[in-house]
Scaffold this motif. Structure first.
Motif, PDB file in Angstrom:
ATOM      1  N   GLU A   1      14.787  -1.682  15.465  1.00 43.51           N
ATOM      2  CA  GLU A   1      15.837  -2.663  15.167  1.00 43.51           C
ATOM      3  C   GLU A   1      15.813  -3.833  16.154  1.00 43.51           C
ATOM      4  O   GLU A   1      15.875  -4.991  15.768  1.00 43.51           O
ATOM      5  CB  GLU A   1      17.190  -1.953  15.241  1.00 43.51           C
ATOM      6  CG  GLU A   1      18.266  -2.604  14.408  1.00 43.51           C
ATOM      7  CD  GLU A   1      19.559  -1.806  14.497  1.00 43.51           C
ATOM      8  OE1 GLU A   1      20.583  -2.426  14.800  1.00 43.51           O
ATOM      9  OE2 GLU A   1      19.510  -0.572  14.307  1.00 43.51           O
ATOM     10  N   THR A  49      11.462 -13.666  12.126  1.00 41.91           N
ATOM     11  CA  THR A  49      12.300 -13.371  10.965  1.00 41.91           C
ATOM     12  C   THR A  49      13.712 -12.891  11.338  1.00 41.91           C
ATOM     13  O   THR A  49      14.535 -12.688  10.438  1.00 41.91           O
ATOM     14  CB  THR A  49      11.598 -12.328  10.066  1.00 41.91           C
ATOM     15  OG1 THR A  49      10.915 -11.391  10.911  1.00 41.91           O
ATOM     16  CG2 THR A  49      10.578 -12.965   9.154  1.00 41.91           C
ATOM     17  N   VAL A  50      13.978 -12.715  12.621  1.00 43.37           N
ATOM     18  CA  VAL A  50      15.271 -12.295  13.187  1.00 43.37           C
ATOM     19  C   VAL A  50      16.191 -11.516  12.238  1.00 43.37           C
ATOM     20  O   VAL A  50      16.151 -10.293  12.212  1.00 43.37           O
ATOM     21  CB  VAL A  50      16.060 -13.509  13.758  1.00 43.37           C
ATOM     22  CG1 VAL A  50      17.101 -13.035  14.779  1.00 43.37           C
ATOM     23  CG2 VAL A  50      15.158 -14.524  14.388  1.00 43.37           C
ATOM     24  N   ASP A  51      16.993 -12.257  11.477  1.00 42.08           N
ATOM     25  CA  ASP A  51      18.022 -11.614  10.658  1.00 42.08           C
ATOM     26  C   ASP A  51      17.617 -11.450   9.192  1.00 42.08           C
ATOM     27  O   ASP A  51      18.442 -11.114   8.351  1.00 42.08           O
ATOM     28  CB  ASP A  51      19.327 -12.416  10.748  1.00 42.08           C
ATOM     29  CG  ASP A  51      19.126 -13.864  10.328  1.00 42.08           C
ATOM     30  OD1 ASP A  51      17.959 -14.291  10.148  1.00 42.08           O
ATOM     31  OD2 ASP A  51      20.121 -14.583  10.165  1.00 42.08           O
ATOM     32  N   THR A  71      18.102 -18.306   1.392  1.00 43.43           N
ATOM     33  CA  THR A  71      17.382 -18.748   2.593  1.00 43.43           C
ATOM     34  C   THR A  71      15.934 -19.050   2.239  1.00 43.43           C
ATOM     35  O   THR A  71      15.242 -18.208   1.664  1.00 43.43           O
ATOM     36  CB  THR A  71      17.424 -17.663   3.698  1.00 43.43           C
ATOM     37  OG1 THR A  71      18.791 -17.438   4.067  1.00 43.43           O
ATOM     38  CG2 THR A  71      16.643 -18.079   4.927  1.00 43.43           C
ATOM     39  N   ARG A 131      14.352  -8.001  15.728  1.00 43.92           N
ATOM     40  CA  ARG A 131      15.146  -9.175  16.097  1.00 43.92           C
ATOM     41  C   ARG A 131      14.416 -10.115  17.049  1.00 43.92           C
ATOM     42  O   ARG A 131      14.844 -11.236  17.276  1.00 43.92           O
ATOM     43  CB  ARG A 131      16.496  -8.755  16.684  1.00 43.92           C
ATOM     44  CG  ARG A 131      17.392  -8.031  15.676  1.00 43.92           C
ATOM     45  CD  ARG A 131      18.839  -8.047  16.104  1.00 43.92           C
ATOM     46  NE  ARG A 131      19.412  -9.380  16.104  1.00 43.92           N
ATOM     47  CZ  ARG A 131      19.870 -10.007  15.023  1.00 43.92           C
ATOM     48  NH1 ARG A 131      19.813  -9.424  13.848  1.00 43.92           N
ATOM     49  NH2 ARG A 131      20.358 -11.220  15.115  1.00 43.92           N
ATOM     50  N   TYR A 148      16.032 -14.377  -0.386  1.00 49.71           N
ATOM     51  CA  TYR A 148      15.143 -14.840   0.687  1.00 49.71           C
ATOM     52  C   TYR A 148      13.775 -15.167   0.111  1.00 49.71           C
ATOM     53  O   TYR A 148      13.161 -14.317  -0.536  1.00 49.71           O
ATOM     54  CB  TYR A 148      14.973 -13.760   1.760  1.00 49.71           C
ATOM     55  CG  TYR A 148      16.241 -13.452   2.528  1.00 49.71           C
ATOM     56  CD1 TYR A 148      16.559 -14.149   3.688  1.00 49.71           C
ATOM     57  CD2 TYR A 148      17.112 -12.461   2.076  1.00 49.71           C
ATOM     58  CE1 TYR A 148      17.726 -13.874   4.384  1.00 49.71           C
ATOM     59  CE2 TYR A 148      18.286 -12.178   2.775  1.00 49.71           C
ATOM     60  CZ  TYR A 148      18.584 -12.885   3.928  1.00 49.71           C
ATOM     61  OH  TYR A 148      19.734 -12.612   4.613  1.00 49.71           O
TER      62      TYR A 148
END
Ligand code: IPE
Ligand code: MG
Length: 217
Positions: free
Chosen positions: A144, A152-154, A114, A148, A40
């Motif tokens: 957690e 940056t979600v995942d 990514t 989400r 990433y």
């Protein structure tokens, strides 16, 4: 990626010449990171505060993005890299938004890494946006769930953050996600940042003792 303007000024060039050189450095650095199998990579390309720069400079930045984005995308696709963004894209001219959305769409299934591009991004804005979403959902969130709701979600939290240009501050970058990131502030102006500087940072990172608040086992 800080220091484009100063790099240009020292050469008696207009600031946009520094930004153009900065794009080259960005591409070379991103390539090197993926060649090293860093999964990433985020680049802070345009902050919410950058909008307050003179119109001429903002327009020069838009023009540069339009000029390079397609070529850059082809490069990322060839390397099997997924392109995502964080920030409010509605601020950008429609022509540029179309190019960016297309890049995200076309690279959606890429699995070799990514690349996250921060565009019109600010961490305070990101946190407030997440809080408002949580409020709408109407129930308490844990870490957690909250993570989400961020852009940056995942994506995992950044292990390492490097800022060039000599300033020692985060300037509204990933304030929530950086809780345990290793921070590096290097003097080199962004256009002059090369493989040598990248490797220096990575070597120092490898030598740091990350304890995440615990004692050493
Ligand atoms: C960073 O370089 C580039 C962008 C944020 C777009 P600067 O433009 O902030 O360069 P300096 O800090 O004026 O040298
Ligand atoms: Mg700057």
């Amino acid at each position: 990626m800080d220091g484009n303007g100063r790099w240009a000024k020292r050469r008696f060039l207009p600031r946009k010449a520094g930004h153009r050189e900065g794009v080259k450095t960005m591409r070379a650095t991103v390539d090197e990171c993926f060649a090293l199998k860093i999964p990433y990579v985020t680049v802070y390309a345009f902050s919410t505060e950058n909008r307050n720069r003179p119109t001429e400079e903002v327009n020069a930045l838009f023009a540069l993005m339009e000029e390079y984005f397609n070529e850059f995308l082809a490069d990322m696709l060839q390397k099997n890299v997924r392109v995502v963004t964080m920030g409010d894209l509605s601020y950008f001219p429609q022509s540029l938004r179309t190019i960016i959305e297309e890049a995200k769409q076309k690279s959606k299934a890429c699995s070799g890494g990514t690349l996250n591009i921060a565009l019109n991004y600010g961490a305070r804005n990101e946190i407030l946006r997440a809080v408002n979403k949580a409020v709408q959902e109407g129930k308490a969130v844990d870490e957690e769930r909250f993570a989400r709701l961020l852009y940056t979600v995942d994506m995992p939290d950044p292990d390492l953050i490097v800022r060039t240009g000599g300033e020692s501050r985060l300037s509204n970058f990933m304030l929530y996600q950086s809780a345990y990131s290793e921070l590096f502030f290097v003097k080199t102006l962004w256009p002059a940042f090369g493989k040598k500087q990248l490797y220096e940072v990575l070597h120092e990172y490898a030598a740091r003792d990350r304890r995440f608040g615990k004692v050493k086992s």
